[in-house]
Scaffold this active site. Structure first.
Site, PDB file in Angstrom:
ATOM      1  N   ARG A 124      21.730  32.249   1.696  1.00  0.00           N
ATOM      2  CA  ARG A 124      21.542  31.921   3.107  1.00  0.00           C
ATOM      3  C   ARG A 124      21.317  33.176   3.936  1.00  0.00           C
ATOM      4  NH1 ARG A 124      25.484  32.011   6.619  1.00  0.00           N
ATOM      5  NH2 ARG A 124      27.126  31.419   5.150  1.00  0.00           N
ATOM      6  N   TYR A 149       3.771  22.925  23.092  1.00  0.00           N
ATOM      7  CA  TYR A 149       3.936  22.022  21.955  1.00  0.00           C
ATOM      8  C   TYR A 149       5.133  21.106  22.197  1.00  0.00           C
ATOM      9  CZ  TYR A 149       5.753  20.487  17.473  1.00  0.00           C
ATOM     10  OH  TYR A 149       6.289  19.738  16.461  1.00  0.00           O
ATOM     11  N   ASP A 208       3.529  31.981  20.909  1.00  0.00           N
ATOM     12  CA  ASP A 208       3.278  31.071  19.796  1.00  0.00           C
ATOM     13  C   ASP A 208       1.837  31.303  19.327  1.00  0.00           C
ATOM     14  OD1 ASP A 208       2.721  28.950  18.097  1.00  0.00           O
ATOM     15  OD2 ASP A 208       3.858  27.489  19.263  1.00  0.00           O
ATOM     16  N   LYS A 227       1.710  25.117   9.213  1.00  0.00           N
ATOM     17  CA  LYS A 227       0.308  24.891   9.531  1.00  0.00           C
ATOM     18  C   LYS A 227      -0.614  25.789   8.692  1.00  0.00           C
ATOM     19  CE  LYS A 227       1.907  21.987  12.627  1.00  0.00           C
ATOM     20  NZ  LYS A 227       3.351  22.283  12.697  1.00  0.00           N
TER      21      LYS A 227
END
Length: 369
Positions: free
Chosen positions: A42, A94, A165, A190
């Site tokens: 982690r 977004y 972004d 994406k």
């Protein structure tokens, strides 16, 4: 190294006696204690370390942090802001991140949503407690263009941090850190993933400062980290990123021109079109215009839905950036509070043959004529 070479060779940290060409996946969740060793997956993992170094290099930053989704990456920024901070964000931000700010952070952060394609709106929105400017360019789904350098200069004059972004453009076509932004955010799902089979997010910083350390603390302590396998898959996909993006952009430009001349199309939103209101700004800060476009169908939402249902090579599905073409009526996905026009269709242009994509659109339009 040039971008294409870096994308292929920069993501491999080869260890072990057999020297494999591709870095193996280290699935172990824990590591034996010794000086300089990793402790727990982690906190860090060899595959994540390799991916984060690659992402930082591609965006020309100092460090990167990989997350389990783009939403998790954006949320890490919001969580790292001091309680009661004010931030400025685009009105067509977004919807997943906007939903976070409106619903999850409504009692923690103050947010002003405004049209950042006009820099004067930023000047009006700034407040004494403004800590962050969030830029999204090109925006989703209206493909608005914000001038990163102009907005960043204004923010710096007011000691406001800037995050951009860069999901739609990718570092192939746009480098926000070189234009004044402090950090870059990506939905790695994406174009970095590129094949609609990996969920991930990323942040890249220009400077490793106290705020960045706070973000990394959110990543590692909060635990929304990317798995070793998904890190491996992203490194694999990024090797072809430059060439995929060139194909996406070439196809999108041709399809945007086709739609712009079509009698059943009311408007096309694509920064590569010379009639786009911010085309000159896009030309100044981008080396290519990306593979996403939106357009308004003449008629009502039912006409838009009918057009989509009659396509053969475009899949009616959410997301973008894959090799296959995806299409959707965006307002239907964003929900009842959306500001997106009901007849707007967002198109993620894939890498199928251009002739097939154009002829498919042509025949589908005939069904609503």
């Amino acid at each position: 190294m040039k971008f294409e070479t870096l994308a292929i060779h920069g993501g491999e940290e080869i260890t072990g006696p057999h020297k494999p060409v591709v870095q193996p996946i280290t699935m172990s969740t824990t590591f034996e204690h010794h000086e300089g060793s990793l402790i727990y997956s982690r906190a860090n993992n060899p595959n994540r370390m390799a991916l984060e170094k690659l992402l930082a290099d591609l965006e020309m930053g100092k460090a990167a942090a990989a997350f389990s989704s783009g939403n998790a990456a954006g949320m890490a920024i919001f969580q790292a802001l001091p309680l009661g901070s004010h931030m400025v964000a685009p009105s067509d931000m977004y919807h997943g991140l906007k939903k976070q700010l409106v619903e999850l952070f409504k009692d923690r952060l103050e947010v002003t949503f405004t049209d950042l394609s006009d820099p004067e709106n930023l000047e009006k929105a700034l407040q004494p407690n403004t800590e962050l400017l969030w830029i999204e360019t090109p925006s989703n789904p209206m493909l608005k263009i914000s001038d990163i350098k102009v907005l960043s200069d204004m923010a710096k004059d007011n000691e406001v941090r800037v995050v951009c972004d860069n999901t739609f453009a990718t570092p192939v076509f746009q480098n926000p850190l070189q234009l004044g932004a402090d950090m870059v955010m990506h939905s790695a799902t994406k174009y970095f993933g590129g094949h609609s089979d990996v969920l991930g997010g990323a942040l890249v910083t220009k400077v490793v400062d106290d705020f960045w350390q706070d973000v990394v603390n959110v990543q590692q302590t909060g635990g929304a980290v990317l798995s070793p396998f998904d890190c491996y898959m992203l490194i694999r996909s990024i090797k072809t990123l430059a060439y995929r993006m060139k194909g996406h952009a070439e196809h999108a430009g041709m399809i945007a021109s086709f739609l712009d001349q079509h009698p059943q199309v009311e408007n096309v939103f694509y920064p590569g079109l010379t009639n786009h209101p911010s085309h000159e700004v896009a030309k100044k800060q981008m080396t290519g215009f990306g593979g996403i476009l939106s357009f308004l169908v003449k008629g009502n939402p039912n006409d838009a839905d009918k057009l989509i249902s009659n396509l053969k090579y475009y899949t009616n599905a959410t997301s973008l950036g894959g090799v296959e073409s995806l299409i959707e009526r965006r307002a239907a996905v964003e929900g009842p509070n959306t500001k997106t026009p009901q007849n707007l269709i967002r198109l993620s242009v894939g890498l199928e043959h251009l002739d097939d994509l154009l002829s498919d659109l042509d025949q589908a339009f005939q069904t609503i004529g």
